[in-house]
Design an enzyme around this catalytic site. Structure first.
Site, PDB file in Angstrom:
ATOM      1  N   GLU A  63       1.063  -1.179   0.169  1.00 16.02           N
ATOM      2  CA  GLU A  63       0.008  -0.363  -0.212  1.00 16.02           C
ATOM      3  C   GLU A  63       0.648   0.800   0.362  1.00 16.02           C
ATOM      4  O   GLU A  63       0.320   2.168  -1.337  1.00 16.02           O
ATOM      5  CB  GLU A  63      -0.935  -0.169   0.930  1.00 16.02           C
ATOM      6  CG  GLU A  63      -1.835  -1.174   1.265  1.00 16.02           C
ATOM      7  CD  GLU A  63      -1.567  -2.276   1.234  1.00 16.02           C
ATOM      8  OE1 GLU A  63      -0.876  -2.802   1.709  1.00 16.02           O
ATOM      9  OE2 GLU A  63      -2.879  -3.301   0.545  1.00 16.02           O
ATOM     10  N   HIS A 132     -11.082  -5.339   9.099  1.00 17.24           N
ATOM     11  CA  HIS A 132     -11.708  -4.529   7.473  1.00 17.24           C
ATOM     12  C   HIS A 132     -13.348  -3.854   7.390  1.00 17.24           C
ATOM     13  O   HIS A 132     -13.869  -4.156   6.400  1.00 17.24           O
ATOM     14  CB  HIS A 132     -12.331  -6.175   6.861  1.00 17.24           C
ATOM     15  CG  HIS A 132     -10.610  -6.969   7.001  1.00 17.24           C
ATOM     16  ND1 HIS A 132     -10.489  -7.285   7.956  1.00 17.24           N
ATOM     17  CD2 HIS A 132     -10.317  -7.482   5.697  1.00 17.24           C
ATOM     18  CE1 HIS A 132      -9.098  -7.885   7.446  1.00 17.24           C
ATOM     19  NE2 HIS A 132      -9.153  -8.152   6.183  1.00 17.24           N
TER      20      HIS A 132
HETATM   21  C1  LIG Z   1      -2.171  -4.159   4.326  1.00 19.76           C
HETATM   22  C2  LIG Z   1      -3.369  -5.009   3.150  1.00 19.76           C
HETATM   23  N1  LIG Z   1      -3.402  -5.007   1.918  1.00 19.76           N
HETATM   24  C3  LIG Z   1      -4.679  -5.863   1.550  1.00 19.76           C
HETATM   25  C4  LIG Z   1      -5.620  -7.313   2.286  1.00 19.76           C
HETATM   26  C5  LIG Z   1      -5.994  -7.881   1.889  1.00 19.76           C
HETATM   27  N2  LIG Z   1      -5.172  -8.836   1.133  1.00 19.76           N
HETATM   28  C6  LIG Z   1      -6.203  -9.872   2.402  1.00 19.76           C
HETATM   29  S1  LIG Z   1      -5.857 -11.803   1.775  1.00 19.76           S
HETATM   30  C7  LIG Z   1      -4.026 -11.021   0.470  1.00 19.76           C
HETATM   31  C8  LIG Z   1      -3.293 -11.935   0.056  1.00 19.76           C
HETATM   32  C9  LIG Z   1      -2.541 -11.758   1.193  1.00 19.76           C
HETATM   33  O1  LIG Z   1      -1.880 -12.955   0.210  1.00 19.76           O
HETATM   34  P1  LIG Z   1      -0.200 -13.670   1.051  1.00 19.76           P
HETATM   35  O2  LIG Z   1       0.509 -12.790   1.612  1.00 19.76           O
HETATM   36  O3  LIG Z   1       0.902 -14.832  -0.232  1.00 19.76           O
HETATM   37  O4  LIG Z   1      -1.539 -14.990   1.868  1.00 19.76           O
HETATM   38  P2  LIG Z   1      -2.409 -15.841   1.037  1.00 19.76           P
HETATM   39  O5  LIG Z   1      -3.350 -15.385   1.417  1.00 19.76           O
HETATM   40  O6  LIG Z   1      -1.337 -16.445  -0.238  1.00 19.76           O
HETATM   41  O7  LIG Z   1      -2.031 -17.041   2.308  1.00 19.76           O
HETATM   42  C10 LIG Z   1      -4.827  -9.697   0.430  1.00 19.76           C
HETATM   43  C11 LIG Z   1      -4.236  -8.684  -0.563  1.00 19.76           C
HETATM   44  C12 LIG Z   1      -4.720  -6.612   3.647  1.00 19.76           C
HETATM   45  N3  LIG Z   1      -5.464  -7.322   4.060  1.00 19.76           N
HETATM   46  N4  LIG Z   1      -4.222  -6.345   4.511  1.00 19.76           N
END
Ligand SMILES: Cc1ncc(C[n+]2csc(CCOP(=O)(O)OP(=O)(O)O)c2C)c(N)n1
Lengths: 327, 327
Positions: A63, A132
């Site tokens: 972000e 959220h």
């Molecule tokens: C700071 C932030 N930005 C965006 C999100 C939205 N979001 C939730 S899960 C996710 C993907 C995360 O991917 P990863 O770290 O690879 O973990 P995975 O879900 O694949 O286990 C995103 C973009 C968030 N929760 N927090």
């Protein structure tokens, strides 16, 4: 006036139109390109296919870097629209938003300015818990140099989004998630809604209800109900929280002499407090009742359903506050 | 599977027990949510069972874990009681967090699960603090931070690794690399070929292991935990895996290459490890008994969660501060 549409479609239409009008309009955000399904609810769907992934960019989950890149591009003449998936994640980019986007015009003595639009969404109702669903608009409105916009319907979202994109200052555009799929009147194509001007949704002589974002719809329902009892509610949709349309608010309350401010954000230190103070400063002595504020209780958004329901201000709360001003 | 099975047989069966508990709990969660008995956003860890199972066998209750929204595997592996976990996910007053946190915000101190965050990248800085406290107090505790591959693109990842390395904190960073962050494929968002390559920039050991190979994860985690406990500082482990259920329950996976998920599912780590154990001489009856006990534990937990009371609305004013808010 054409076919009805929901807020997802309305924002999409505004982005599409802006990109077509000006090649300096670019979009940045997590998952926003079509290969990633055009955003988590599809607000940007179709745009990368139409305008290319150079202009519609899916970003890493970064972000701070997203807003920083938007700022950098903006100070050399682009008009980036950066999506921060949910309002709570603006916290990760706070330095960029508050210390940079908001202040560069001032600190540079007007040499640079930051015409970015930060699109974000929020709102309780999906059982996502404490991280959220916050409404954080008061933080941003409190920061000089940011425009804060919160549309109440699809048509409003369209017209306000276009204005934000072509505004020369940084705008935070807050979309309400739970009402995304609710259809409304279709916007007038090409028509921008000016920033900083509130809208009188319905006129009335007894009490002014001031709101913004989705909850304007609830206020309209309450106004309709009270109208049947002969209570005239003047409903004002702020549209833009900062800058605040003080003149419209003061004129309306000078007429009705009663006011209720309604928002989904927590009540303490909220936008309602600012408006109540403003009305007091200008209309002390003329007010027939103390200004009422309706907002969420001062706690994090709870997960458990009955708590979440109790957290979000309901029509009954709005109605009770209005009746309270009527004594 | 790594070839030299020099690991104690009891440890291997214990890893399998934790994997089976996770897999069976996950299947039941999805069934119960699908049946509409519990309403909650659900981020399935199906396919990633092996990682926390093989890490946790080397941890005690006194060791800390910080995890993320996709974390029921981490919680169950670390010993959060099924009943309390289920009740929390159902939003009940008997849950780990009185129903107020929900699935994305589980805390259960007794089993060492200190924070579950919904903000990408936020588990690592806090794990550092847990480790710092242990270091200052001369305790032999270790903190494990779980996170996804997408999270390694957030500033907090880089700040945390640097601080942990400079201060030689007893922390283990465990990246569960499932190839995607929401709808974005790894290579589109991440500049490093391997997340573990990033460790070098912070002067700490970094290893990539097959996250579906219990022995590989066990060995990597064990040496990292021993290293942390003996005061030699942090390690970054990248465990390669795949999520079988998409990002959030209900995700259609259109952003994945055709066949990609099926191929991963064909290498499902849970039945694979089970077969391997049987080939290695563990009796079918032993595993069947263990699985029956798990099913019973889950049956009890589901019943407990569904029968438990919801929290009262007064909970909105409790736990915000140490004192209850009365105004
Ligand atoms: C700071 C932030 N930005 C965006 C999100 C939205 N979001 C939730 S899960 C996710 C993907 C995360 O991917 P990863 O770290 O690879 O973990 P995975 O879900 O694949 O286990 C995103 C973009 C968030 N929760 N927090």
């Amino acid at each position: 006036m054409s076919r009805g549409m929901n807020t997802i479609q309305a924002v999409n239409l505004a982005l599409d139109e802006a990109m077509g009008l000006d090649e300096n309009v670019i979009l940045l955000g997590e998952d926003i390109a079509d290969a990633q399904e055009g955003g988590i609810v599809g607000v940007t769907k179709g745009l990368s296919s139409k305008y290319g992934t150079a202009r519609v960019r899916s970003t890493p989950i970064s972000e701070q870097a997203i807003i920083g890149a938007a700022i950098g591009a903006a100070i050399v003449g682009m008009r980036p629209v950066a999506e921060i998936m949910l309002m709570n994640f603006t916290t990760v980019a706070m330095d960029m938003i508050v210390n940079h986007a908001a202040k560069l015009r001032f600190m540079s003595g007007g040499q640079t300015h930051v015409p970015i639009t930060i699109r974000t969404m929020t709102g309780a109702g999906f059982g996502t818990g404490g991280q959220h669903a916050d409404y954080l608009e008061a933080w941003f409105a409190h920061t000089a140099g940011l425009k804060v916009v919160a549309p109440s319907s699809p048509a409003e979202a369209y017209g306000l989004m276009l204005s934000c994109i072509f505004d020369d200052d940084p705008c935070l555009f807050i979309e309400n998630m739970p009402s995304y799929w609710t259809p409304g009147e279709a916007p007038l194509l090409g028509q921008r809604i000016p920033l900083g001007k509130a809208r009188v949704v319905s006129e009335g002589g007894d009490v002014t209800v001031i709101a913004y974002s989705r909850i304007v719809q609830d206020c309209a329902a309450v106004a309709g109900k009270l109208a049947k009892e002969g209570i005239g509610v003047e409903l004002i949709d702020l549209r833009t929280i900062a800058p605040l349309d003080r003149a419209t608010l003061i004129a309306s309350v000078a007429k009705t002499r009663r006011a209720v401010v309604v928002h989904e954000a927590v009540r303490p230190f909220g936008v309602g407090a600012e408006i109540a103070a403003l009305l007091n400063e200008h209309l002390f002595g003329q007010l027939r009742a103390p200004v009422q504020r309706v907002g969420a209780p001062h706690c994090p958004v709870p997960f458990s359903k009955p708590l979440e329901t109790a957290f979000v201000p309901q029509q009954a709360d709005i109605e009770a506050a209005v009746r309270k001003t009527l004594g | 599977m790594s070839s030299e099975p020099k690991v104690d047989r009891a440890v291997l069966v214990d890893i399998y027990r934790r994997m089976a508990l996770i897999q069976r709990s996950d299947e039941r969660f999805r069934a119960v949510i699908k049946a509409g008995k519990i309403v909650a956003p659900y981020y399935s860890p199906r396919g990633q069972e092996c990682i926390p199972a093989a890490v946790s066998v080397s941890l005690g209750d006194e060791d800390y874990v910080c995890t993320i929204y996709r974390g029921i595997h981490d919680m169950l592996a670390k010993g959060v009681p099924s009943k309390l976990l289920w009740a929390e996910i159902a939003g009940k007053a008997t849950g780990t967090c009185k129903g107020k946190g929900g699935p994305m915000h589980i805390t259960h101190r007794e089993s060492g699960v200190m924070v579950t965050t919904g903000i990408v990248g936020s588990s690592m800085p806090i794990a550092n603090g847990l480790a710092l406290a242990a270091q200052i107090r001369g305790e032999k505790r270790v903190a494990v931070a779980y996170f996804g591959d997408g999270a390694s693109n957030i500033g907090a990842f880089h700040e945390s690794l640097n601080m942990a390395a400079v201060w030689k904190l007893p922390v283990v960073f465990v990246c569960q690399n499932n190839g995607y962050g929401e709808h974005t494929r790894y290579d589109i968002a991440t500049s490093a070929k391997r997340i573990s390559d990033r460790a070098a920039g912070y002067q700490m050991p970094g290893v990539t292991v097959d996250g579906n190979d219990p022995l590989a994860v066990y060995k990597a985690a064990r040496s990292a935990i021993i290293r942390a406990r003996s005061g030699d500082g942090p390690t970054l482990i990248e465990a390669m895996t795949f999520r079988f259920q998409g990002h959030v329950f209900g995700d259609a996976d259109a952003y994945m290459a055709p066949g990609e998920k099926q191929a991963a599912m064909a290498r499902d780590p849970v039945p694979r490890f089970r077969s391997w154990l049987l080939e290695g001489g563990v009796a079918e009856a032993e595993l069947a008994t263990l699985e029956a006990a798990i099913d019973h534990q889950i049956d009890e937990a589901v019943a407990f969660a569904l029968e438990s009371p919801l929290p009262g609305v007064a909970e909105l004013h409790r736990d915000v501060f140490a004192e209850e808010i009365t105004a």
